[in-house]
Design an enzyme around this catalytic site. Structure first.
Site, PDB file in Angstrom:
ATOM      1  N   ASP A 123     -77.811  43.540 -14.292  1.00  0.00           N
ATOM      2  CA  ASP A 123     -77.843  43.831 -12.869  1.00  0.00           C
ATOM      3  C   ASP A 123     -78.623  45.120 -12.630  1.00  0.00           C
ATOM      4  OD1 ASP A 123     -76.111  45.851 -13.656  1.00  0.00           O
ATOM      5  OD2 ASP A 123     -74.543  45.329 -12.234  1.00  0.00           O
ATOM      6  N   ILE A 124     -78.814  45.474 -11.380  1.00  0.00           N
ATOM      7  CA  ILE A 124     -79.534  46.695 -11.014  1.00  0.00           C
ATOM      8  C   ILE A 124     -78.475  47.758 -10.708  1.00  0.00           C
ATOM      9  CG2 ILE A 124     -81.119  47.748  -9.371  1.00  0.00           C
ATOM     10  CD1 ILE A 124     -82.267  44.924  -8.882  1.00  0.00           C
ATOM     11  N   ASN A 131     -79.541  49.754  -0.673  1.00  0.00           N
ATOM     12  CA  ASN A 131     -79.319  49.065   0.605  1.00  0.00           C
ATOM     13  C   ASN A 131     -78.718  50.001   1.653  1.00  0.00           C
ATOM     14  OD1 ASN A 131     -80.378  46.524   0.055  1.00  0.00           O
ATOM     15  ND2 ASN A 131     -78.431  45.713  -0.685  1.00  0.00           N
ATOM     16  N   ASP A 140     -84.509  44.354  -0.704  1.00  0.00           N
ATOM     17  CA  ASP A 140     -85.218  43.100  -0.977  1.00  0.00           C
ATOM     18  C   ASP A 140     -86.492  43.354  -1.773  1.00  0.00           C
ATOM     19  OD1 ASP A 140     -83.237  41.813   0.439  1.00  0.00           O
ATOM     20  OD2 ASP A 140     -84.497  41.361   2.192  1.00  0.00           O
ATOM     21  N   GLU A 166     -77.564  41.317  -7.017  1.00  0.00           N
ATOM     22  CA  GLU A 166     -78.552  42.018  -7.843  1.00  0.00           C
ATOM     23  C   GLU A 166     -78.386  41.688  -9.327  1.00  0.00           C
ATOM     24  OE1 GLU A 166     -75.036  44.770  -8.141  1.00  0.00           O
ATOM     25  OE2 GLU A 166     -75.802  43.383  -6.665  1.00  0.00           O
TER      26      GLU A 166
END
Length: 192
Positions: A123-124, A131, A140, A166
């Site tokens: 994942d990030i 966000n 995005d 993510e």
């Protein structure tokens, strides 16, 4: 035609279902209703008995052209729908359902062929912060960039999918864990 009549040609051509659609019009001296029925059942799209009117022939050919154009539009639309059904709209990667299906298939193949398969679920880090502070369009953009980087770091037969939010899932068929770790490190460095 020596050795093969029109209905036989139609049946032979219709056997190959993988072939691009061929519009078949039989132009023949046979004018009985039974001949027409046999030809249409064999796969003919149209049937015209001699002697024929040139204008009628032209109109029927135009109708055949419209049918072929509609067929081509249908094929293009079907390909587009198949892509949309299996890919994430934002990143262009496989979507969750597709990547999980690929993983299941590769695990079955690995068991059958007694070959390795490696998987990375990643994942990030701190994505929510992106966000929250920069907005969803920025988030995005980050997702798209990460997806591009991941796709560029894998072999052509590896599969990358957006697992959710993510999170990303990468499937490496035939790849031992050691090699998958090396690929994960290369990916981490390319994203740094």
């Amino acid at each position: 035609m020596p050795g093969m009549d029109g209905p036989t040609v139609c049946r032979e051509l219709r056997k190959d279902v993988d072939r691009k659609y061929i519009y078949l019009m039989l132009l023949t001296a046979k004018d009985r209703k039974q001949d027409l029925v046999e030809a249409m059942e064999a796969g003919a799209d149209d049937y015209l008995a001699k002697p024929f009117d040139a204008q009628e022939f032209k109109v029927r050919l135009n109708a055949g052209m419209r049918i072929l154009q509609l067929q081509e539009q249908l094929v293009v639309s079907n390909r587009s729908l198949q892509f949309q059904a299996a890919h994430d709209a934002l990143t262009g990667l496989y979507n969750r359902g597709a990547i999980v299906g690929i993983l299941q298939n590769e695990l079955m193949r690995a068991a059958r062929e007694k070959k390795p398969v490696s998987v990375i679920l990643t994942d990030i880090d701190h994505f929510k912060e992106i966000n929250d502070t920069r907005g969803h369009p920025a988030g995005d953009a980050v997702l798209r960039r990460v997806a591009q980087k991941m796709q560029s770091c894998v072999r052509s037969y590896d599969a990358v999918g957006r697992f959710g939010g993510e999170e990303f899932l990468i499937v490496f068929p035939g790849c031992p864990c050691r090699m998958a770790k090396e690929r994960a490190e290369q990916l981490r460095l390319s994203l740094a």
